[in-house]
Write an enzyme that holds these catalytic residues in place. Structure first.
Site, short mmCIF file in Angstrom:
data_model
loop_
_atom_site.label_atom_id
_atom_site.label_comp_id
_atom_site.label_asym_id
_atom_site.label_seq_id
_atom_site.Cartn_x
_atom_site.Cartn_y
_atom_site.Cartn_z
N SER A 98 16.54 52.36 54.10
CA SER A 98 17.62 51.70 53.33
C SER A 98 16.95 50.84 52.27
O SER A 98 16.36 49.81 52.61
CB SER A 98 18.46 50.81 54.23
OG SER A 98 18.94 51.51 55.34
N LYS A 173 25.09 53.36 51.60
CA LYS A 173 24.55 52.53 52.70
C LYS A 173 24.86 51.05 52.47
O LYS A 173 25.20 50.32 53.40
CB LYS A 173 23.04 52.76 52.80
CG LYS A 173 22.32 51.88 53.79
CD LYS A 173 22.67 52.17 55.25
CE LYS A 173 22.05 51.15 56.18
NZ LYS A 173 22.34 51.38 57.58
N LYS A 241 18.10 41.58 54.16
CA LYS A 241 17.45 42.48 53.18
C LYS A 241 18.49 43.38 52.51
O LYS A 241 18.52 43.52 51.29
CB LYS A 241 16.38 43.31 53.93
CG LYS A 241 15.66 44.35 53.15
CD LYS A 241 16.21 45.75 53.27
CE LYS A 241 16.16 46.38 54.63
NZ LYS A 241 16.59 47.76 54.68
P1 NAD Z 1 10.73 49.08 61.72
O1 NAD Z 1 10.16 47.84 61.14
O2 NAD Z 1 10.91 49.18 63.19
O3 NAD Z 1 9.83 50.34 61.26
C1 NAD Z 1 9.16 50.46 60.04
C2 NAD Z 1 7.87 51.23 60.29
O4 NAD Z 1 7.21 51.43 59.03
C3 NAD Z 1 6.88 50.46 61.18
O5 NAD Z 1 6.44 51.31 62.23
C4 NAD Z 1 5.74 50.11 60.22
O6 NAD Z 1 4.47 50.08 60.87
C5 NAD Z 1 5.83 51.24 59.22
N1 NAD Z 1 5.21 50.92 57.94
C6 NAD Z 1 5.43 49.84 57.14
N2 NAD Z 1 4.66 49.91 56.03
C7 NAD Z 1 3.94 51.05 56.14
C8 NAD Z 1 2.96 51.66 55.31
N3 NAD Z 1 2.57 51.10 54.17
N4 NAD Z 1 2.40 52.84 55.72
C9 NAD Z 1 2.79 53.41 56.90
N5 NAD Z 1 3.72 52.87 57.73
C10 NAD Z 1 4.28 51.71 57.35
O7 NAD Z 1 12.12 49.32 60.95
P2 NAD Z 1 13.36 50.25 61.43
O8 NAD Z 1 14.31 49.42 62.22
O9 NAD Z 1 12.84 51.53 61.96
O10 NAD Z 1 14.05 50.48 59.99
C11 NAD Z 1 13.57 51.40 59.04
C12 NAD Z 1 14.62 51.51 57.94
O11 NAD Z 1 15.84 52.00 58.51
C13 NAD Z 1 14.96 50.16 57.26
O12 NAD Z 1 15.18 50.39 55.90
C14 NAD Z 1 16.26 49.74 57.98
O13 NAD Z 1 17.07 48.90 57.16
C15 NAD Z 1 16.90 51.10 58.22
N6 NAD Z 1 17.86 51.13 59.35
C16 NAD Z 1 17.58 50.50 60.52
C17 NAD Z 1 18.51 50.54 61.56
C18 NAD Z 1 18.27 49.83 62.88
O14 NAD Z 1 19.24 49.68 63.66
N7 NAD Z 1 17.06 49.40 63.19
C19 NAD Z 1 19.72 51.25 61.40
C20 NAD Z 1 19.95 51.92 60.22
C21 NAD Z 1 19.01 51.86 59.18
#
Ligand code: NAD
Length: 297
Positions: A98, A173, A241
């Site tokens: 997102s 979104k 965010k």
């Molecule tokens: P998270 O922080 O759990 O996961 C992000 C991952 O990206 C981590 O494993 C991190 O190590 C990795 N990462 C960050 N920078 C990196 C890089 N430079 N190279 C390689 N890996 C890298 O976040 P999440 O909850 O999985 O969310 C991911 C996206 O999905 C966000 O944009 C969030 O808004 C969206 N989202 C989350 C949810 C939820 O309920 N958690 C629901 C819908 C959408």
């Protein structure tokens, strides 16, 4: 084994179960994440690990990213040693993070100049739906590219809907996040009113959930509030965010979203109270302070 090779970057709360569902569906995966323990978990499941984004992109037919926000997506795709340096012409980047719609357009333009396509395909549904493969995916980009990769997105989702040109997925979104934030606030205010009036909030919830006020948000969050369960789910920090991206976008469009900006300030107050890593159901705590009351069953 499916013949197409998928590169998957970002194996966090959401990316991990989404990538696992692709493996279950028979796709060959090559993965990368800053968290090397998670990468090892995937290698044990038969995935290949990449040394960098450029390495991953050069070996993939499709590159999926599931990263926190715009800066991470820009760094991983357009930065030094990024996807853009390795991606072959004719391949596609499906960004399921997102992020700000304008950032999606920026990344798309840079990739297009190299003959690489892109879809912005953020998701709604949270970790449980990511595990079940029943997410809602909202997609922007060229319609023919959407059609071509629909089946792959459908592996991770219950619904995959085409919304328009690049950036439209992230606009959808942001709309989703406005409705969710305002709805949690509305549920909070209603339960505070019930409790303050000496009426059991749980019985009020039972009485109104089947009527017009009922919602998916109410079903998910009212029980969490009453059980004092604020384990994320979806963190206040991530919702801030998203609302930042909403307000940045609405201000650029010269429109005013008064309720969204109010809930944004409520979330900032929750964060200042040390609850940024809690579930967004903790919005209720703001109202509890105002009324000097706690919502319990
Ligand atoms: P998270 O922080 O759990 O996961 C992000 C991952 O990206 C981590 O494993 C991190 O190590 C990795 N990462 C960050 N920078 C990196 C890089 N430079 N190279 C390689 N890996 C890298 O976040 P999440 O909850 O999985 O969310 C991911 C996206 O999905 C966000 O944009 C969030 O808004 C969206 N989202 C989350 C949810 C939820 O309920 N958690 C629901 C819908 C959408």
């Amino acid at each position: 084994m499916n013949r197409m090779k998928i590169g998957f970057i970002g194996l966090g709360i959401m990316g991990k179960p989404m990538a696992k569902n692709l493996i279950k569906a028979g796709y060959e995966l090559i993965v990368n994440d800053l968290n090397k323990k998670t990468v090892e978990e995937f290698v044990a499941l038969g995935a290949e690990s990449a040394t960098s984004s450029v390495d991953l992109a050069s070996k993939s037919d499709i590159i999926i990213t599931m990263l926190p926000n715009s800066p991470q997506v820009k760094a991983v795709v357009l930065g030094k040693g990024g996807v853009i340096e390795g991606a072959k012409s004719g391949t596609v980047v499906i960004d399921m993070s997102s992020i700000a719609p304008l950032a999606s357009r920026e990344v798309y333009a840079a990739l297009e100049a190299k003959g690489v396509d892109m879809l912005d395909a953020p998701v709604s549904g949270g970790e449980p739906k990511a595990i079940d493969g029943t997410l809602s995916v909202m997609v922007g980009g060229k319609k023919e590219i959407f059609d071509k990769y629909y089946d792959i997105m459908k592996v991770m989702a219950g619904s995959v809907v085409y919304v328009g040109e690049i950036g439209a997925g992230n606009i959808a979104k942001l709309c989703n996040q406005v409705v969710v934030a305002l709805n949690i606030s509305a549920v909070s205010e209603a339960l505070i009113l019930a409790k303050s009036a000496g009426v059991d909030p749980d019985l009020v919830y039972q009485a109104i959930r089947g009527g017009l006020a009922g919602s998916t948000v109410m079903e998910a969050k009212a029980p969490m509030m009453m059980d004092r369960n604020f384990k994320p789910g979806f963190k206040i920090d991530l919702h801030i965010k998203d609302l930042n991206n909403v307000l940045e976008t609405s201000h650029k469009l010269n429109i005013s979203l008064p309720l969204t900006s109010q809930v944004m300030e409520i979330m900032q107050a929750i964060k200042a109270d040390g609850c940024g890593i809690e579930d967004h159901a903790s919005i209720v705590k703001y109202y509890e302070k105002l009324a000097n009351i706690e919502i319990t069953r």
